[in-house]
Design an enzyme around this catalytic site. Structure first.
Site, PDB file in Angstrom:
ATOM      1  N   ASN A 163       0.807  -1.222   0.000  1.00 60.34           N
ATOM      2  CA  ASN A 163       0.000   0.000   0.000  1.00 60.34           C
ATOM      3  C   ASN A 163       0.842   1.275   0.000  1.00 60.34           C
ATOM      4  O   ASN A 163       0.670   2.153   0.845  1.00 60.34           O
ATOM      5  CB  ASN A 163      -0.949  -0.004   1.207  1.00 60.34           C
ATOM      6  CG  ASN A 163      -2.399   0.052   0.795  1.00 60.34           C
ATOM      7  OD1 ASN A 163      -2.742   0.596  -0.243  1.00 60.34           O
ATOM      8  ND2 ASN A 163      -3.260  -0.512   1.620  1.00 60.34           N
ATOM      9  N   ALA A 222      -7.452  -5.129 -13.280  1.00 54.48           N
ATOM     10  CA  ALA A 222      -8.293  -5.817 -14.257  1.00 54.48           C
ATOM     11  C   ALA A 222      -7.651  -7.089 -14.798  1.00 54.48           C
ATOM     12  O   ALA A 222      -8.319  -7.888 -15.461  1.00 54.48           O
ATOM     13  CB  ALA A 222      -8.620  -4.879 -15.413  1.00 54.48           C
ATOM     14  N   GLY A 224      -6.427  -9.336 -12.786  1.00 61.13           N
ATOM     15  CA  GLY A 224      -6.583 -10.357 -11.763  1.00 61.13           C
ATOM     16  C   GLY A 224      -5.415 -10.376 -10.803  1.00 61.13           C
ATOM     17  O   GLY A 224      -4.915  -9.332 -10.392  1.00 61.13           O
ATOM     18  N   GLY A 248     -10.810   1.527  -2.910  1.00 62.14           N
ATOM     19  CA  GLY A 248     -11.196   0.503  -1.945  1.00 62.14           C
ATOM     20  C   GLY A 248     -11.169  -0.912  -2.481  1.00 62.14           C
ATOM     21  O   GLY A 248     -11.353  -1.868  -1.712  1.00 62.14           O
ATOM     22  N   ASP A 251      -8.372  -3.015  -0.792  1.00 61.77           N
ATOM     23  CA  ASP A 251      -8.698  -3.375   0.586  1.00 61.77           C
ATOM     24  C   ASP A 251      -9.740  -4.483   0.625  1.00 61.77           C
ATOM     25  O   ASP A 251      -9.675  -5.391   1.464  1.00 61.77           O
ATOM     26  CB  ASP A 251      -9.214  -2.153   1.347  1.00 61.77           C
ATOM     27  CG  ASP A 251      -8.183  -1.046   1.440  1.00 61.77           C
ATOM     28  OD1 ASP A 251      -6.969  -1.347   1.408  1.00 61.77           O
ATOM     29  OD2 ASP A 251      -8.584   0.125   1.537  1.00 61.77           O
ATOM     30  N   ASP A 287     -15.202   4.332   0.003  1.00 55.64           N
ATOM     31  CA  ASP A 287     -14.072   3.494   0.408  1.00 55.64           C
ATOM     32  C   ASP A 287     -14.505   2.157   0.993  1.00 55.64           C
ATOM     33  O   ASP A 287     -13.903   1.129   0.707  1.00 55.64           O
ATOM     34  CB  ASP A 287     -13.226   4.241   1.444  1.00 55.64           C
ATOM     35  CG  ASP A 287     -12.256   5.206   0.806  1.00 55.64           C
ATOM     36  OD1 ASP A 287     -12.692   5.979  -0.063  1.00 55.64           O
ATOM     37  OD2 ASP A 287     -11.073   5.186   1.168  1.00 55.64           O
TER      38      ASP A 287
END
Length: 307
Positions: A163, A222, A224, A248, A251, A287
């Site tokens: 992240n 997109a 995967g 989001g 997450d 989110d």
């Protein structure tokens, strides 16, 4: 078996419409934060989750605590005299989403090792941290590494989502910290660009695995995901959905994977749930508003993934 996580949650003002923020017709107030998003996602999928952090004694802090509790998350809050962090997000054009952070000196940025519930960490089924919190302050960085070491000493698996946030620190600043954090993890999530910050490899899955985690999952939108889990390679294609808001999705993916891991689901099943949760999240603005429950995942994927 429960999830324990920690970090900064913020109040978020999302501008209505598309265009410069000064022309917004109004704003929607919500809750944002990678770690709290994951906690909510796990809880909605039937798991137990605890989130720990500092919140100001203000309206945003009260909103965050109430939303988390309403979502079934156990909340360990240390009240702080400072302000709760805020974010303003707006869609500058159909393709570009902008976010302005107001988190310097916030309550969440003052999180420290002394704030954290040792018993909850040691009793967890998995401890989840991200690369966001270490970027906020020296005390936040210490809190993250303290939590990781507390978990490891108790035999609790550690999950890390890289992240990376360029608005918080440079790639050069982040690289040694993220490498150190990932080397202490059992499970790691990253995007290909995030892995490239500190892994010198044409194969990010292999590069991350060389740092030690037994479970490496590379999220690629997109396209995967690709993974190496306990020595076995996996690939899972993305689901085709109409995207409304991409924020989001990562997450939600992590929450889906960890919820199934806590439930004892095999690796392939965890990845299917992660893909479906991430896909569902982008179909709803916000989110954490789009984080799905089991019935919604089953409806989206056409599979029986209730657990």
């Amino acid at each position: 078996m429960s999830l324990f996580t920690l970090g900064e949650s913020m109040g978020i003002f999302v501008a209505d419409g598309i265009g410069p923020v000064e022309h917004a017709r109004g704003f929607t107030l919500g809750v944002a934060g990678a770690e709290s998003n994951v906690a909510i996602g796990v809880a909605r999928l039937g798991g137990a989750a605890t989130w720990a952090g500092r919140l100001g004694r203000d309206a945003a802090g009260g909103l965050i605590a109430a939303r988390l509790r309403a979502s079934g998350v156990r909340v360990h809050v240390v009240p702080d005299t400072g302000h709760t962090g805020l974010m303003i997000r707006y869609r500058r054009s159909a393709q570009f989403i902008q976010a302005d952070y107001h988190r310097a000196g916030s309550a969440g940025s003052r999180l420290s090792p002394a704030d954290l519930p040792r018993d909850a960490i040691r009793a967890a089924g998995i401890v989840h941290v991200t690369g966001i919190t270490p970027a906020l302050s020296d005390t936040c960085r210490a809190a993250v590494f303290h939590t990781v070491e507390e978990a490891r000493s108790a035999g609790v698996p550690v999950s890390v989502d890289v992240n990376y946030r360029s608005k918080l620190w440079s790639r050069a600043e982040a690289a040694p910290v993220l490498r150190d954090l990932v080397s202490r993890a059992d499970v790691v999530f990253a995007g290909p660009d995030e892995a490239a910050i500190f892994v010198d490899s044409t194969d990010p899955v292999d590069g991350l695995a060389r740092l030690g985690p037994a479970e490496v999952i590379v999220k690629d939108g997109a396209r995967g995901c690709a993974a190496l889990i306990d020595g076995v390679r996996h690939e899972a294609p993305a689901l085709t959905v109409t995207a409304v808001d991409p924020v989001g999705a990562g997450d939600a993916f992590v929450a889906g994977y960890l919820a199934d891991r806590l439930a004892g689901v095999d690796a392939a099943g965890r990845l299917r749930t992660a893909i479906a949760a991430g896909a569902f999240a982008v179909t709803v603005p916000g989110d954490c508003e789009g984080l799905p429950n089991r019935a919604e995942l089953a409806a989206l994927s056409g599979e029986d993934i209730n657990r």
